[in-house]
Design a protein around this motif. Sequence first.
Motif, PDB file in Angstrom:
ATOM      1  N   GLU A   1       0.430   7.705   0.197  1.00  0.00           N
ATOM      2  CA  GLU A   1      -0.311   8.557  -0.358  1.00  0.00           C
ATOM      3  C   GLU A   1      -1.898   8.247  -0.571  1.00  0.00           C
ATOM      4  O   GLU A   1      -2.566   9.045  -0.796  1.00  0.00           O
ATOM      5  CB  GLU A   1       0.211   8.594  -2.123  1.00  0.00           C
ATOM      6  N   LYS A   2      -2.264   7.080  -0.214  1.00  0.00           N
ATOM      7  CA  LYS A   2      -3.639   6.740  -0.243  1.00  0.00           C
ATOM      8  C   LYS A   2      -3.825   5.891   0.943  1.00  0.00           C
ATOM      9  O   LYS A   2      -4.075   4.614   1.065  1.00  0.00           O
ATOM     10  CB  LYS A   2      -3.989   5.726  -1.325  1.00  0.00           C
ATOM     11  N   PRO A   3      -4.169   6.617   2.106  1.00  0.00           N
ATOM     12  CA  PRO A   3      -4.221   5.739   3.290  1.00  0.00           C
ATOM     13  C   PRO A   3      -5.661   5.234   3.500  1.00  0.00           C
ATOM     14  O   PRO A   3      -6.643   5.485   2.853  1.00  0.00           O
ATOM     15  CB  PRO A   3      -4.221   7.012   4.492  1.00  0.00           C
ATOM     16  N   ASP A   4      -5.819   3.986   4.216  1.00  0.00           N
ATOM     17  CA  ASP A   4      -7.156   3.642   4.483  1.00  0.00           C
ATOM     18  C   ASP A   4      -7.954   4.319   5.432  1.00  0.00           C
ATOM     19  O   ASP A   4      -9.290   4.395   5.427  1.00  0.00           O
ATOM     20  CB  ASP A   4      -7.041   2.310   5.371  1.00  0.00           C
TER      21      ASP A   4
ATOM     22  N   LEU B   1      -2.448   3.064   7.577  1.00  0.00           N
ATOM     23  CA  LEU B   1      -2.572   1.719   6.739  1.00  0.00           C
ATOM     24  C   LEU B   1      -2.552   0.659   7.295  1.00  0.00           C
ATOM     25  O   LEU B   1      -1.806   0.329   8.202  1.00  0.00           O
ATOM     26  CB  LEU B   1      -1.313   1.693   5.828  1.00  0.00           C
TER      27      LEU B   1
ATOM     28  N   ARG C   1      -7.993   8.268   7.706  1.00  0.00           N
ATOM     29  CA  ARG C   1      -7.478   9.622   8.227  1.00  0.00           C
ATOM     30  C   ARG C   1      -8.221  10.012   9.573  1.00  0.00           C
ATOM     31  O   ARG C   1      -9.553  10.026   9.450  1.00  0.00           O
ATOM     32  CB  ARG C   1      -7.586  10.664   7.487  1.00  0.00           C
TER      33      ARG C   1
ATOM     34  N   GLU D   1      -2.704   9.586   9.448  1.00  0.00           N
ATOM     35  CA  GLU D   1      -3.190   8.724   8.373  1.00  0.00           C
ATOM     36  C   GLU D   1      -2.651   7.229   8.422  1.00  0.00           C
ATOM     37  O   GLU D   1      -1.562   6.754   8.921  1.00  0.00           O
ATOM     38  CB  GLU D   1      -2.516   9.201   7.259  1.00  0.00           C
TER      39      GLU D   1
ATOM     40  N   LYS E   1       0.827  -1.187   0.156  1.00  0.00           N
ATOM     41  CA  LYS E   1       0.024  -0.124  -0.112  1.00  0.00           C
ATOM     42  C   LYS E   1       0.822   1.279  -0.085  1.00  0.00           C
ATOM     43  O   LYS E   1       2.151   0.978   0.400  1.00  0.00           O
ATOM     44  CB  LYS E   1      -0.978   0.107   1.212  1.00  0.00           C
ATOM     45  N   THR E   2       0.342   2.516  -0.379  1.00  0.00           N
ATOM     46  CA  THR E   2       1.279   3.483  -0.513  1.00  0.00           C
ATOM     47  C   THR E   2       0.654   4.621   0.525  1.00  0.00           C
ATOM     48  O   THR E   2      -0.512   4.518   0.831  1.00  0.00           O
ATOM     49  CB  THR E   2       1.117   4.273  -1.730  1.00  0.00           C
TER      50      THR E   2
END
Length: 129
Positions: free
Chosen positions: A14-17, A30, A19, A28, A11-12
């Motif tokens: 930049e795109k958290p699961d 993951l 926030r 943020e 996962k990155t």
Amino acid sequence: MGGGIAMVEVKTIEKPDERRDFPGGHIEVLHLTGLDFAVGTFEPGWRWRESVRPIVGTDLCEVHHSGIVIQGRMRLRTADGAEAEVGPGDVFVVAPGHDAWVVGDEQVVVYDMAGQMAKTYAKSSEAGA
């Protein structure tokens, strides 16, 4: 080679699961198999007891942290009075029962791998967060 199941999960940040915002900052999160990872961002002037304590209702932060500081400086003080200041490149562990605050006028970014921050930090429904 080996009879186990191969697994790769990526996962990155930049795109958290998830926030979670709180006064003066946010985290943020993951969630991966075997790892709950958090990126904490804290603005100048942020202090745990003023920002997060009203949300969670404990006197001190009761989350265990294992992290690395990416940017900025933060001061940590435990209930028994031990203090440390951490900055960029510092890897740290702090046990439950502490206060923390941003030092100076630079935003602090921390990567936390302990898992508890990702699961419970700044959540009013979780005791001790």
